[in-house]
Design a protein around this motif. Structure first.
Motif, PDB file in Angstrom:
ATOM      1  N   ASN A 389      49.058  53.272  82.216  1.00  0.00           N
ATOM      2  CA  ASN A 389      48.291  52.563  81.193  1.00  0.00           C
ATOM      3  C   ASN A 389      47.888  53.490  80.051  1.00  0.00           C
ATOM      4  OD1 ASN A 389      48.405  50.078  82.469  1.00  0.00           O
ATOM      5  ND2 ASN A 389      46.520  50.422  83.627  1.00  0.00           N
ATOM      6  N   LEU A 390      47.517  54.734  80.380  1.00  0.00           N
ATOM      7  CA  LEU A 390      47.141  55.684  79.335  1.00  0.00           C
ATOM      8  C   LEU A 390      48.351  56.041  78.473  1.00  0.00           C
ATOM      9  CD1 LEU A 390      45.111  57.536  77.992  1.00  0.00           C
ATOM     10  CD2 LEU A 390      45.589  59.267  79.754  1.00  0.00           C
ATOM     11  N   ALA A 391      49.499  56.284  79.117  1.00  0.00           N
ATOM     12  CA  ALA A 391      50.701  56.600  78.350  1.00  0.00           C
ATOM     13  C   ALA A 391      51.106  55.426  77.460  1.00  0.00           C
ATOM     14  CB  ALA A 391      51.844  56.968  79.296  1.00  0.00           C
ATOM     15  N   TYR A 392      50.950  54.207  77.986  1.00  0.00           N
ATOM     16  CA  TYR A 392      51.284  53.023  77.196  1.00  0.00           C
ATOM     17  C   TYR A 392      50.336  52.888  76.000  1.00  0.00           C
ATOM     18  CZ  TYR A 392      51.937  48.116  75.969  1.00  0.00           C
ATOM     19  OH  TYR A 392      52.166  46.950  75.287  1.00  0.00           O
ATOM     20  N   ALA A 393      49.053  53.127  76.210  1.00  0.00           N
ATOM     21  CA  ALA A 393      48.079  53.031  75.119  1.00  0.00           C
ATOM     22  C   ALA A 393      48.385  54.044  74.024  1.00  0.00           C
ATOM     23  CB  ALA A 393      46.659  53.220  75.652  1.00  0.00           C
ATOM     24  N   LYS A 394      48.759  55.266  74.417  1.00  0.00           N
ATOM     25  CA  LYS A 394      49.103  56.277  73.412  1.00  0.00           C
ATOM     26  C   LYS A 394      50.372  55.889  72.656  1.00  0.00           C
ATOM     27  CE  LYS A 394      46.888  60.223  75.703  1.00  0.00           C
ATOM     28  NZ  LYS A 394      47.098  61.543  76.340  1.00  0.00           N
ATOM     29  N   ALA A 395      51.349  55.346  73.376  1.00  0.00           N
ATOM     30  CA  ALA A 395      52.580  54.919  72.714  1.00  0.00           C
ATOM     31  C   ALA A 395      52.314  53.782  71.734  1.00  0.00           C
ATOM     32  CB  ALA A 395      53.616  54.492  73.753  1.00  0.00           C
ATOM     33  N   GLN A 396      51.412  52.871  72.100  1.00  0.00           N
ATOM     34  CA  GLN A 396      51.052  51.786  71.198  1.00  0.00           C
ATOM     35  C   GLN A 396      50.352  52.307  69.954  1.00  0.00           C
ATOM     36  OE1 GLN A 396      53.015  49.150  72.258  1.00  0.00           O
ATOM     37  NE2 GLN A 396      51.284  47.867  71.737  1.00  0.00           N
ATOM     38  N   ARG A 397      49.508  53.318  70.134  1.00  0.00           N
ATOM     39  CA  ARG A 397      48.849  53.934  68.980  1.00  0.00           C
ATOM     40  C   ARG A 397      49.881  54.548  68.030  1.00  0.00           C
ATOM     41  NH1 ARG A 397      45.861  58.711  69.181  1.00  0.00           N
ATOM     42  NH2 ARG A 397      47.667  59.477  70.347  1.00  0.00           N
ATOM     43  N   ASP A 398      50.876  55.252  68.585  1.00  0.00           N
ATOM     44  CA  ASP A 398      51.924  55.835  67.749  1.00  0.00           C
ATOM     45  C   ASP A 398      52.752  54.750  67.062  1.00  0.00           C
ATOM     46  OD1 ASP A 398      51.026  58.301  68.594  1.00  0.00           O
ATOM     47  OD2 ASP A 398      52.551  58.518  70.158  1.00  0.00           O
ATOM     48  N   LEU A 399      52.996  53.655  67.773  1.00  0.00           N
ATOM     49  CA  LEU A 399      53.753  52.548  67.193  1.00  0.00           C
ATOM     50  C   LEU A 399      53.027  51.960  65.994  1.00  0.00           C
ATOM     51  CD1 LEU A 399      55.940  50.304  67.188  1.00  0.00           C
ATOM     52  CD2 LEU A 399      54.527  49.085  68.869  1.00  0.00           C
ATOM     53  N   TYR A 400      51.732  51.682  66.144  1.00  0.00           N
ATOM     54  CA  TYR A 400      50.980  51.093  65.038  1.00  0.00           C
ATOM     55  C   TYR A 400      50.755  52.083  63.904  1.00  0.00           C
ATOM     56  CZ  TYR A 400      50.137  46.863  67.710  1.00  0.00           C
ATOM     57  OH  TYR A 400      50.311  45.694  68.393  1.00  0.00           O
ATOM     58  N   LEU A 401      50.745  53.382  64.211  1.00  0.00           N
ATOM     59  CA  LEU A 401      50.668  54.379  63.145  1.00  0.00           C
ATOM     60  C   LEU A 401      51.922  54.316  62.278  1.00  0.00           C
ATOM     61  CD1 LEU A 401      49.354  56.781  61.731  1.00  0.00           C
ATOM     62  CD2 LEU A 401      50.367  58.276  63.477  1.00  0.00           C
ATOM     63  N   ALA A 402      53.084  54.225  62.939  1.00  0.00           N
ATOM     64  CA  ALA A 402      54.333  54.109  62.182  1.00  0.00           C
ATOM     65  C   ALA A 402      54.377  52.797  61.403  1.00  0.00           C
ATOM     66  CB  ALA A 402      55.529  54.219  63.124  1.00  0.00           C
ATOM     67  N   THR A 403      53.881  51.726  62.017  1.00  0.00           N
ATOM     68  CA  THR A 403      53.851  50.431  61.333  1.00  0.00           C
ATOM     69  C   THR A 403      52.946  50.477  60.111  1.00  0.00           C
ATOM     70  OG1 THR A 403      54.232  49.309  63.445  1.00  0.00           O
ATOM     71  CG2 THR A 403      53.383  47.976  61.629  1.00  0.00           C
ATOM     72  N   TYR A 404      51.830  51.170  60.240  1.00  0.00           N
ATOM     73  CA  TYR A 404      50.890  51.302  59.121  1.00  0.00           C
ATOM     74  C   TYR A 404      51.530  52.053  57.956  1.00  0.00           C
ATOM     75  CZ  TYR A 404      46.761  52.998  56.584  1.00  0.00           C
ATOM     76  OH  TYR A 404      45.859  53.324  55.615  1.00  0.00           O
ATOM     77  N   GLN A 405      52.165  53.174  58.259  1.00  0.00           N
ATOM     78  CA  GLN A 405      52.800  53.948  57.192  1.00  0.00           C
ATOM     79  C   GLN A 405      53.954  53.167  56.561  1.00  0.00           C
ATOM     80  OE1 GLN A 405      51.517  56.414  55.967  1.00  0.00           O
ATOM     81  NE2 GLN A 405      50.620  57.847  57.430  1.00  0.00           N
ATOM     82  N   LYS A 406      54.700  52.444  57.363  1.00  0.00           N
ATOM     83  CA  LYS A 406      55.805  51.661  56.818  1.00  0.00           C
ATOM     84  C   LYS A 406      55.285  50.536  55.928  1.00  0.00           C
ATOM     85  CE  LYS A 406      59.896  48.983  58.125  1.00  0.00           C
ATOM     86  NZ  LYS A 406      60.708  48.469  59.253  1.00  0.00           N
ATOM     87  N   ALA A 407      54.163  49.914  56.324  1.00  0.00           N
ATOM     88  CA  ALA A 407      53.583  48.854  55.497  1.00  0.00           C
ATOM     89  C   ALA A 407      53.187  49.387  54.126  1.00  0.00           C
ATOM     90  CB  ALA A 407      52.374  48.237  56.206  1.00  0.00           C
ATOM     91  N   ILE A 408      52.623  50.599  54.090  1.00  0.00           N
ATOM     92  CA  ILE A 408      52.242  51.196  52.806  1.00  0.00           C
ATOM     93  C   ILE A 408      53.479  51.512  51.978  1.00  0.00           C
ATOM     94  CG2 ILE A 408      51.128  53.178  51.726  1.00  0.00           C
ATOM     95  CD1 ILE A 408      49.189  53.286  54.017  1.00  0.00           C
TER      96      ILE A 408
END
Length: 523
Positions: A389-408
């Motif tokens: 669960n911790l590894a999944y949460a960190k991976a989700q954080r990295d995913l949304y970070l990439a999504t945020y930068q791509k949106a900008i």
């Protein structure tokens, strides 16, 4: 004193927060827009908030937009999703507080009489209810509970109770519940940003549909005008043919222009009807004829310019960018909850109430009872569930970070494209206007020369077709300029009149709290 010290220690532990620190990521885009021949020169300053009324100054268009904001079904769907997200947040937030329940009741317990019980030896019953070994048949010595004795010697015990308490309330010493609550709030705020984006898109789509209808009405007027002119040319050529002055080829050439105009008239008439259908679908209701635009020329001058001074950081307020930022923060908060799952989970069950053998004595001081039962659970072996669960949460954080930068980055590209078009469209329209003036003059001269028998009809035919194309080209360029202003309005985002949720005080408080967290560097 020991109990107070323990309570203070628990309160200190409850301030723990295992979420990783998250600053707003630095946008991976240049601080300013591209510069060159295709772009307007602009100074670097913050763009003030604008509303669609500042850009779309046509009162008819404003009335249509207001009607759509009240009736559009996609917008209602988006607002329903906001309401659902807010309700989910409230459910999660409730876990921060103990759930207190009250109970009241009376218990009758019937027991048969045995020989040993009658003697009272070691049974804890007595005649007065005050002793542990006394004899008798009217009470229990250990609890003082009253009894009644039937003729067969059996006993009935009656107890009245009134209690209130909390069951299995997690003390949240390591911030697990608070992290989940913050995640739910961020998801709610991201859904609100999605709704703002839906409203912004709706306004832009309505403006584009309105402008497209105006442009097609202009094209229809041009086609009808050309059809009328071509019909006059056919009649003139037919008369000249009948008089033996013009050849049959002149008549056929005139008929081709007429046929082309008639075909365009039929096609554009269909487009005008379809444009109205598209507009009414967006509005969600019938649009009055008086609100429809007469032509693109009539509305071209009723669109306002965005304020000068565009800085690329303005993209951070776009609804889609705000949505992805809140999703990133929600994912980061879930890391804190996943970390807390490795630590002990302490729950507290507490009951307090009144208990008596008679209703008349239920509310006396001696009837008060209380129970406190803390419990702790420490994960020892879970087969890797918490680690996963911790590894999944960190991976989700990295995913949304990439999504945020791509949106900008996507937003930057969209605004840059719109600015590039804005920087050259006026020059294009000026050239098209000169072309139309020249084509109009050429057509007038060639037609006069043909009527006077100086030039063949071919010159007038070419001039007429050139004029027709020039008028259509200028109308298309006007539409492009108008839609470019709509694109700038939409890609920059931040319409002040589209930022409100349905008016609920709780929603407004949540949004204000979320806005503070969004701009707080500590978050």
């Amino acid at each position: 004193m020991k109990r107070r010290a323990a309570l203070l220690a628990l309160l200190a532990l409850s301030a723990c927060n295992l979420e990783p620190h998250l600053d707003r990521p630095q946008p991976l885009v240049p601080p300013s827009w591209p510069a060159g021949d295709a772009y307007l020169r602009q100074n670097e300053a913050s763009l003030p908030s604008v509303s669609y009324r500042d850009i779309f100054k046509d009162p008819n268009l404003q009335a249509i937009i207001d009607q759509a904001l009240a009736n559009n079904q996609d917008l209602r769907e988006a607002l329903a999703n906001v309401a659902a997200a807010r309700a989910t947040y409230r459910v999660q937030r409730a876990d921060l507080f103990p759930q207190v329940n009250g109970t009241a009741g009376a218990t009758d317990r019937h027991t048969p009489q045995s020989g040993d019980t009658l003697s009272g030896a070691g049974s804890g019953t007595g005649s007065t209810g005050t002793g542990s070994t006394g004899t008798g048949t009217t009470g229990t010595g250990s609890t003082g509970t009253g009894t009644s004795v039937s003729s067969s010697g059996s006993r009935t015990y009656t107890t009245y109770q009134l209690q209130a308490g909390a069951t299995s309330w997690e003390l949240d010493l390591f911030g697990r519940v608070r992290s989940l609550t913050r995640s739910a709030l961020d998801l709610y705020l991201s859904q609100e940003a999605t709704a703002r984006g839906a409203r912004l898109t709706l306004v832009a789509e309505i403006a584009n549909a309105y402008l497209q209808l105006a442009s097609d009405r202009s094209l229809l007027a041009i086609a009808l005008d050309t059809q009328k002119s071509a019909l006059d040319s056919v009649r003139l050529t037919q008369a000249r043919l009948d008089g033996g002055v013009a050849p049959r080829t002149d008549l056929r050439q005139a008929q081709t222009v007429l046929a082309t105009a008639q075909a365009d008239t039929a096609n554009v008439t269909t487009l005008v009807a379809q444009d109205r259908n598209a507009l009414e679908l967006l509005v969600g209701a019938r649009v009055a004829d008086a609100l429809l635009p007469p032509s693109i020329e009539a509305v071209d001058g009723m669109l306002g310019e965005l304020p000068a001074g565009l800085d690329s950081t303005i993209l951070l307020r776009r609804p889609d960018v705000v949505q992805t930022e809140y999703e990133l923060r929600a994912a980061n908060a879930r890391i804190g909850a996943a970390r807390a799952a490795f630590l002990p989970r302490i729950s507290l069950t507490g009951l307090a109430g009144l208990s008596s053998t008679a209703l008349s004595s239920l509310f006396t001081g001696g009837a008060f009872t209380w129970t406190v039962a803390p419990s702790a659970t420490l994960p020892i072996f879970d087969g890797g569930v918490n680690s996963g669960n911790l590894a999944y949460a960190k991976a989700q954080r990295d995913l949304y970070l990439a999504t945020y930068q791509k949106a900008i980055q996507t937003a930057f590209r969209e605004v840059a494209d719109a600015l590039a078009r804005r920087g050259t469209i006026d020059a294009q329209i000026q050239a098209d206007q000169l072309n139309l003036t020249a084509a109009q003059d050429t057509y007038t001269l060639d037609t006069a020369r043909y009527r006077n028998g100086i030039d063949p009809y071919l010159n007038a035919l070419v001039a007429q077709r050139t004029l027709y194309d020039a008028r259509r080209t200028l109308a298309s360029a006007r539409l492009t300029r108008a839609q470019n202003l709509v694109a700038l309005y939409q890609t920059l985002g931040g319409d002040a009149l589209l930022a409100d949720l349905p008016d609920t005080p709780g929603a407004r408080r949540d949004l204000e709290a979320g806005g503070q967290r969004l701009t707080d560097p500590a978050r």
